[in-house]
Motif scaffolding. Structure first.
Motif, PDB file in Angstrom:
ATOM      1  N   VAL A  37       0.851  -1.187   0.000  1.00 10.91           N
ATOM      2  CA  VAL A  37       0.000   0.000   0.000  1.00 10.91           C
ATOM      3  C   VAL A  37       0.887   1.238   0.000  1.00 10.91           C
ATOM      4  CG1 VAL A  37      -1.779   1.245   1.272  1.00 10.91           C
ATOM      5  CG2 VAL A  37      -1.758  -1.247   1.299  1.00 10.91           C
ATOM      6  N   GLU A  38       0.603   2.178  -0.893  1.00 14.24           N
ATOM      7  CA  GLU A  38       1.322   3.449  -0.906  1.00 14.24           C
ATOM      8  C   GLU A  38       0.697   4.376   0.133  1.00 14.24           C
ATOM      9  OE1 GLU A  38       2.270   7.215  -3.853  1.00 14.24           O
ATOM     10  OE2 GLU A  38       1.770   5.277  -4.737  1.00 14.24           O
ATOM     11  N   LEU A  39       1.548   4.966   0.980  1.00 14.31           N
ATOM     12  CA  LEU A  39       1.069   5.855   2.035  1.00 14.31           C
ATOM     13  C   LEU A  39       1.284   7.309   1.642  1.00 14.31           C
ATOM     14  CD1 LEU A  39       2.552   4.024   5.160  1.00 14.31           C
ATOM     15  CD2 LEU A  39       0.251   3.802   4.203  1.00 14.31           C
ATOM     16  N   SER A  40       0.270   8.122   1.862  1.00 13.03           N
ATOM     17  CA  SER A  40       0.392   9.563   1.644  1.00 13.03           C
ATOM     18  C   SER A  40       1.229  10.174   2.761  1.00 13.03           C
ATOM     19  CB  SER A  40      -0.996  10.211   1.645  1.00 13.03           C
ATOM     20  OG  SER A  40      -1.554  10.120   2.954  1.00 13.03           O
ATOM     21  N   GLU A  41       1.546  11.425   2.626  1.00 12.44           N
ATOM     22  CA  GLU A  41       2.319  12.134   3.661  1.00 12.44           C
ATOM     23  C   GLU A  41       1.611  12.093   5.012  1.00 12.44           C
ATOM     24  OE1 GLU A  41       3.449  16.744   4.767  1.00 12.44           O
ATOM     25  OE2 GLU A  41       3.274  16.218   2.652  1.00 12.44           O
ATOM     26  N   THR A  42       0.309  12.313   4.999  1.00 12.20           N
ATOM     27  CA  THR A  42      -0.431  12.302   6.264  1.00 12.20           C
ATOM     28  C   THR A  42      -0.542  10.886   6.822  1.00 12.20           C
ATOM     29  OG1 THR A  42      -2.524  12.276   5.052  1.00 12.20           O
ATOM     30  CG2 THR A  42      -1.741  14.418   5.838  1.00 12.20           C
ATOM     31  N   ALA A  43      -0.669   9.890   5.944  1.00 12.37           N
ATOM     32  CA  ALA A  43      -0.712   8.502   6.405  1.00 12.37           C
ATOM     33  C   ALA A  43       0.615   8.105   7.055  1.00 12.37           C
ATOM     34  CB  ALA A  43      -1.044   7.563   5.254  1.00 12.37           C
ATOM     35  N   VAL A  44       1.729   8.578   6.496  1.00  8.33           N
ATOM     36  CA  VAL A  44       3.043   8.304   7.082  1.00  8.33           C
ATOM     37  C   VAL A  44       3.137   8.954   8.459  1.00  8.33           C
ATOM     38  CG1 VAL A  44       5.530   8.733   6.871  1.00  8.33           C
ATOM     39  CG2 VAL A  44       4.221   7.982   4.879  1.00  8.33           C
ATOM     40  N   PHE A  45       2.631  10.168   8.594  1.00  5.27           N
ATOM     41  CA  PHE A  45       2.629  10.845   9.894  1.00  5.27           C
ATOM     42  C   PHE A  45       1.873  10.007  10.925  1.00  5.27           C
ATOM     43  CE2 PHE A  45       0.576  13.450  13.087  1.00  5.27           C
ATOM     44  CZ  PHE A  45       1.644  14.170  13.602  1.00  5.27           C
ATOM     45  N   VAL A  46       0.682   9.540  10.558  1.00  9.17           N
ATOM     46  CA  VAL A  46      -0.121   8.730  11.476  1.00  9.17           C
ATOM     47  C   VAL A  46       0.610   7.426  11.779  1.00  9.17           C
ATOM     48  CG1 VAL A  46      -2.287   7.463  11.742  1.00  9.17           C
ATOM     49  CG2 VAL A  46      -2.314   9.775  10.777  1.00  9.17           C
ATOM     50  N   TRP A  47       1.130   6.774  10.752  1.00 10.53           N
ATOM     51  CA  TRP A  47       1.838   5.498  10.908  1.00 10.53           C
ATOM     52  C   TRP A  47       2.952   5.611  11.940  1.00 10.53           C
ATOM     53  CZ3 TRP A  47       0.920   0.837   8.351  1.00 10.53           C
ATOM     54  CH2 TRP A  47       1.890  -0.150   8.543  1.00 10.53           C
ATOM     55  N   ARG A  48       3.704   6.695  11.873  1.00 11.83           N
ATOM     56  CA  ARG A  48       4.836   6.894  12.789  1.00 11.83           C
ATOM     57  C   ARG A  48       4.393   7.051  14.242  1.00 11.83           C
ATOM     58  NH1 ARG A  48       8.226  10.829   8.844  1.00 11.83           N
ATOM     59  NH2 ARG A  48       9.218   9.155   7.639  1.00 11.83           N
ATOM     60  N   HIS A  49       3.122   7.347  14.463  1.00 13.83           N
ATOM     61  CA  HIS A  49       2.622   7.551  15.823  1.00 13.83           C
ATOM     62  C   HIS A  49       1.829   6.353  16.356  1.00 13.83           C
ATOM     63  CE1 HIS A  49       3.756  11.646  14.745  1.00 13.83           C
ATOM     64  NE2 HIS A  49       3.946  11.795  16.044  1.00 13.83           N
ATOM     65  N   ILE A  50       1.721   5.298  15.566  1.00 16.21           N
ATOM     66  CA  ILE A  50       1.044   4.087  16.040  1.00 16.21           C
ATOM     67  C   ILE A  50       1.963   3.403  17.044  1.00 16.21           C
ATOM     68  CG2 ILE A  50       0.208   1.798  15.402  1.00 16.21           C
ATOM     69  CD1 ILE A  50      -0.482   3.004  12.623  1.00 16.21           C
TER      70      ILE A  50
END
Length: 97
Positions: A37-50
């Motif tokens: 899955v390709e992650l958008s910039e905002t998705a990467v931000f959220v991912w890093r905080h999981i």
């Protein structure tokens, strides 16, 4: 197989051990056993905080603060993102107690 529980503001996400994140040609990809899955910039931000502890609502708050957007909309966006990531097998959601 039972249908997955819907992702709500109270849901908590965790990262499966088999999922890897890679930067490739300017994009960020989350890859599991079967899907990439390709992650958008905002998705990467959220991912890093999981962290397996923060709820969707808490991640929505962080997202809203980072991007100066409405908290309710940010939380809804996180719910939608997590629903897609779970469907592709690159994110786990904690089961309700």
């Amino acid at each position: 197989m039972a249908a997955a529980s819907p992702v709500t503001a109270a849901s908590v996400a965790s990262l499966p051990l088999n999922v890897r994140i890679r930067r490739h040609r300017g994009t960020v990809l989350a890859a599991g056993y079967e899907h990439v899955v390709e992650l958008s910039e905002t998705a990467v931000f959220v991912w890093r905080h999981i962290d397996g502890v923060r709820t969707v609502a808490e991640l929505g708050r962080l997202l809203a603060a980072e991007y100066a957007i409405d908290e309710e909309a940010a939380t809804q966006d996180v719910c939608e993102l997590f629903t897609q990531l779970v469907a592709h097998g690159v994110l786990d959601m904690a089961r309700p107690a």
